[in-house]
Motif scaffolding. Structure first.
Motif, PDB file in Angstrom:
ATOM      1  N   ALA A  78      29.896  40.508 -22.938  1.00 36.69           N
ATOM      2  CA  ALA A  78      29.595  39.539 -23.997  1.00 36.69           C
ATOM      3  C   ALA A  78      28.424  38.635 -23.618  1.00 36.69           C
ATOM      4  O   ALA A  78      27.967  37.834 -24.449  1.00 36.69           O
ATOM      5  CB  ALA A  78      30.825  38.697 -24.290  1.00 36.69           C
ATOM      6  N   ALA A  79      27.929  38.745 -22.385  1.00 39.95           N
ATOM      7  CA  ALA A  79      26.851  37.852 -21.923  1.00 39.95           C
ATOM      8  C   ALA A  79      25.679  37.880 -22.902  1.00 39.95           C
ATOM      9  O   ALA A  79      25.175  38.951 -23.255  1.00 39.95           O
ATOM     10  CB  ALA A  79      26.397  38.279 -20.531  1.00 39.95           C
ATOM     11  N   GLY A  80      25.285  36.693 -23.348  1.00 40.44           N
ATOM     12  CA  GLY A  80      24.143  36.576 -24.252  1.00 40.44           C
ATOM     13  C   GLY A  80      24.483  36.894 -25.705  1.00 40.44           C
ATOM     14  O   GLY A  80      23.594  36.897 -26.560  1.00 40.44           O
ATOM     15  N   HIS A  81      25.745  37.165 -25.985  1.00 39.08           N
ATOM     16  CA  HIS A  81      26.137  37.537 -27.347  1.00 39.08           C
ATOM     17  C   HIS A  81      27.096  36.496 -27.933  1.00 39.08           C
ATOM     18  O   HIS A  81      27.497  35.555 -27.252  1.00 39.08           O
ATOM     19  CB  HIS A  81      26.795  38.923 -27.346  1.00 39.08           C
ATOM     20  CG  HIS A  81      25.869  39.999 -26.869  1.00 39.08           C
ATOM     21  ND1 HIS A  81      24.923  40.574 -27.687  1.00 39.08           N
ATOM     22  CD2 HIS A  81      25.736  40.583 -25.654  1.00 39.08           C
ATOM     23  CE1 HIS A  81      24.237  41.479 -26.985  1.00 39.08           C
ATOM     24  NE2 HIS A  81      24.708  41.500 -25.751  1.00 39.08           N
ATOM     25  N   GLU A  82      27.467  36.723 -29.190  1.00 39.45           N
ATOM     26  CA  GLU A  82      28.372  35.801 -29.882  1.00 39.45           C
ATOM     27  C   GLU A  82      29.678  36.521 -30.227  1.00 39.45           C
ATOM     28  O   GLU A  82      29.668  37.585 -30.850  1.00 39.45           O
ATOM     29  CB  GLU A  82      27.698  35.282 -31.166  1.00 39.45           C
ATOM     30  CG  GLU A  82      28.575  34.395 -32.050  1.00 39.45           C
ATOM     31  CD  GLU A  82      28.886  33.016 -31.450  1.00 39.45           C
ATOM     32  OE1 GLU A  82      28.160  32.585 -30.520  1.00 39.45           O
ATOM     33  OE2 GLU A  82      29.870  32.393 -31.895  1.00 39.45           O
ATOM     34  N   VAL A  83      30.762  35.932 -29.778  1.00 40.88           N
ATOM     35  CA  VAL A  83      32.091  36.475 -30.056  1.00 40.88           C
ATOM     36  C   VAL A  83      32.715  35.648 -31.180  1.00 40.88           C
ATOM     37  O   VAL A  83      32.605  34.418 -31.181  1.00 40.88           O
ATOM     38  CB  VAL A  83      32.996  36.373 -28.804  1.00 40.88           C
ATOM     39  CG1 VAL A  83      34.403  36.894 -29.106  1.00 40.88           C
ATOM     40  CG2 VAL A  83      32.379  37.116 -27.628  1.00 40.88           C
ATOM     41  N   THR A  84      33.327  36.323 -32.133  1.00 44.55           N
ATOM     42  CA  THR A  84      34.068  35.602 -33.169  1.00 44.55           C
ATOM     43  C   THR A  84      35.513  36.062 -33.126  1.00 44.55           C
ATOM     44  O   THR A  84      35.797  37.265 -33.105  1.00 44.55           O
ATOM     45  CB  THR A  84      33.483  35.874 -34.576  1.00 44.55           C
ATOM     46  OG1 THR A  84      32.087  35.608 -34.552  1.00 44.55           O
ATOM     47  CG2 THR A  84      34.145  34.986 -35.624  1.00 44.55           C
ATOM     48  N   THR A  85      36.414  35.092 -33.084  1.00 45.63           N
ATOM     49  CA  THR A  85      37.848  35.391 -33.078  1.00 45.63           C
ATOM     50  C   THR A  85      38.441  34.895 -34.398  1.00 45.63           C
ATOM     51  O   THR A  85      37.757  34.251 -35.199  1.00 45.63           O
ATOM     52  CB  THR A  85      38.556  34.675 -31.913  1.00 45.63           C
ATOM     53  OG1 THR A  85      38.553  33.264 -32.183  1.00 45.63           O
ATOM     54  CG2 THR A  85      37.872  34.950 -30.576  1.00 45.63           C
ATOM     55  N   ILE A  86      39.722  35.131 -34.572  1.00 46.46           N
ATOM     56  CA  ILE A  86      40.396  34.683 -35.795  1.00 46.46           C
ATOM     57  C   ILE A  86      40.271  33.167 -35.967  1.00 46.46           C
ATOM     58  O   ILE A  86      40.170  32.675 -37.093  1.00 46.46           O
ATOM     59  CB  ILE A  86      41.876  35.143 -35.797  1.00 46.46           C
ATOM     60  CG1 ILE A  86      42.521  34.973 -37.172  1.00 46.46           C
ATOM     61  CG2 ILE A  86      42.680  34.449 -34.697  1.00 46.46           C
ATOM     62  CD1 ILE A  86      42.026  35.890 -38.232  1.00 46.46           C
ATOM     63  N   GLU A  87      40.204  32.420 -34.861  1.00 51.41           N
ATOM     64  CA  GLU A  87      40.049  30.967 -34.966  1.00 51.41           C
ATOM     65  C   GLU A  87      38.702  30.615 -35.600  1.00 51.41           C
ATOM     66  O   GLU A  87      38.588  29.632 -36.332  1.00 51.41           O
ATOM     67  CB  GLU A  87      40.160  30.301 -33.590  1.00 51.41           C
ATOM     68  CG  GLU A  87      41.556  30.305 -32.985  1.00 51.41           C
ATOM     69  CD  GLU A  87      41.847  31.535 -32.128  1.00 51.41           C
ATOM     70  OE1 GLU A  87      41.095  32.535 -32.212  1.00 51.41           O
ATOM     71  OE2 GLU A  87      42.843  31.507 -31.377  1.00 51.41           O
ATOM     72  N   PHE A 146      28.037  33.002 -22.923  1.00 51.04           N
ATOM     73  CA  PHE A 146      28.114  33.626 -24.245  1.00 51.04           C
ATOM     74  C   PHE A 146      28.718  32.641 -25.236  1.00 51.04           C
ATOM     75  O   PHE A 146      29.297  31.616 -24.844  1.00 51.04           O
ATOM     76  CB  PHE A 146      28.889  34.952 -24.216  1.00 51.04           C
ATOM     77  CG  PHE A 146      30.273  34.887 -23.637  1.00 51.04           C
ATOM     78  CD1 PHE A 146      31.368  34.659 -24.449  1.00 51.04           C
ATOM     79  CD2 PHE A 146      30.470  35.082 -22.277  1.00 51.04           C
ATOM     80  CE1 PHE A 146      32.648  34.612 -23.909  1.00 51.04           C
ATOM     81  CE2 PHE A 146      31.751  35.043 -21.730  1.00 51.04           C
ATOM     82  CZ  PHE A 146      32.844  34.805 -22.547  1.00 51.04           C
ATOM     83  N   GLY A 147      28.555  32.955 -26.499  1.00 45.49           N
ATOM     84  CA  GLY A 147      29.079  32.078 -27.538  1.00 45.49           C
ATOM     85  C   GLY A 147      30.433  32.569 -28.016  1.00 45.49           C
ATOM     86  O   GLY A 147      30.681  33.772 -28.069  1.00 45.49           O
ATOM     87  N   VAL A 148      31.313  31.630 -28.329  1.00 39.71           N
ATOM     88  CA  VAL A 148      32.593  31.976 -28.953  1.00 39.71           C
ATOM     89  C   VAL A 148      32.787  31.021 -30.131  1.00 39.71           C
ATOM     90  O   VAL A 148      32.836  29.798 -29.945  1.00 39.71           O
ATOM     91  CB  VAL A 148      33.771  31.844 -27.968  1.00 39.71           C
ATOM     92  CG1 VAL A 148      35.083  32.243 -28.664  1.00 39.71           C
ATOM     93  CG2 VAL A 148      33.562  32.713 -26.735  1.00 39.71           C
ATOM     94  N   ASN A 149      32.829  31.571 -31.308  1.00 45.27           N
ATOM     95  CA  ASN A 149      33.034  30.779 -32.529  1.00 45.27           C
ATOM     96  C   ASN A 149      32.046  29.618 -32.617  1.00 45.27           C
ATOM     97  O   ASN A 149      32.407  28.494 -32.965  1.00 45.27           O
ATOM     98  CB  ASN A 149      34.482  30.259 -32.595  1.00 45.27           C
ATOM     99  CG  ASN A 149      35.484  31.386 -32.583  1.00 45.27           C
ATOM    100  OD1 ASN A 149      35.189  32.499 -33.025  1.00 45.27           O
ATOM    101  ND2 ASN A 149      36.671  31.131 -32.062  1.00 45.27           N
ATOM    102  N   GLY A 150      30.793  29.888 -32.228  1.00 41.32           N
ATOM    103  CA  GLY A 150      29.745  28.884 -32.366  1.00 41.32           C
ATOM    104  C   GLY A 150      29.606  27.941 -31.190  1.00 41.32           C
ATOM    105  O   GLY A 150      28.716  27.097 -31.172  1.00 41.32           O
ATOM    106  N   GLU A 151      30.497  28.059 -30.209  1.00 44.52           N
ATOM    107  CA  GLU A 151      30.397  27.191 -29.020  1.00 44.52           C
ATOM    108  C   GLU A 151      29.935  28.016 -27.831  1.00 44.52           C
ATOM    109  O   GLU A 151      30.418  29.118 -27.616  1.00 44.52           O
ATOM    110  CB  GLU A 151      31.770  26.623 -28.672  1.00 44.52           C
ATOM    111  CG  GLU A 151      32.025  25.254 -29.213  1.00 44.52           C
ATOM    112  CD  GLU A 151      33.411  24.755 -28.826  1.00 44.52           C
ATOM    113  OE1 GLU A 151      33.758  24.856 -27.636  1.00 44.52           O
ATOM    114  OE2 GLU A 151      34.128  24.300 -29.727  1.00 44.52           O
TER     115      GLU A 151
END
Ligand code: FES
Ligand code: FES
Length: 161
Positions: free
Chosen positions: A79-88, A18-23
């Motif tokens: 979250a598999a296959g999705h994009e997570v966005t955090t405060i960072e 999955f993606g986190v903050n574009g990575e």
């Protein structure tokens, strides 16, 4: 009596990406691991806070494909296959207007609830729920602030909306 062999069978690990903050991240996860624990303990993204760990305080709020979720109650495998966005991710290209508004309106004291408030506030505005004070209050009510900075938080969210 319970049998450890049965428990081990339930805990089979899964490989997910999955993606986190574009990575992009590829991890092997126990299906019981929360997204909050994976963000903090595997990916060292400590901006997302653990308050109650029971879905009651909103400190752990992140976005999953742009929608707010409490990450303590979200299995990381979801979250598999999705994009997570955090405060960072929000602050990556300089302060977000809501972060600036929090500073201007004194919307924080200890700051522990603040990342969750900001993630929730951004979503609340995007959902169209911050058009008046009552609505903004209601749709931000899942985010608890033990310092009682609610007046400033409301002003900041309303200003950016
Ligand atoms: Fe997730 Fe409190 S830590 S809602
Ligand atoms: Fe301290 Fe909200 S600023 S808990």
């Amino acid at each position: 009596m319970g049998d450890c062999g049965t428990l081990a069978g339930v805990a089979n690990e899964l490989s997910v990406a999955f993606g986190v903050n574009g990575e992009r991240h590829k991890l092997t996860l126990d299906p019981r691991e929360s997204l909050l624990d994976v963000l903090r303990e595997r990916l060292a993204l400590f901006g997302t806070k653990k308050g109650c760990d029971q879905g009651q305080c909103g400190a752990c709020t992140v976005h999953l494909d742009g929608r707010r979720v409490v990450s303590c109650l979200t299995p990381a495998v979801q979250a598999a296959g999705h994009e997570v966005t955090t405060i960072e991710g929000i602050g990556r290209d300089g302060l977000h207007p809501l972060q600036r508004a929090f500073v201007e309106h004194d919307a924080l004291q200890c700051g522990y609830c603040t990342p969750g408030q900001i993630m929730s506030g951004i979503a609340c505005i995007a959902e169209g729920h911050a058009g008046d004070d009552d609505s903004a209050r209601e749709y931000m009510s899942g985010n608890i602030c033990r310092c009682g900075a609610y007046a400033g938080i409301l002003q900041a969210v309303r200003e950016v909306a």
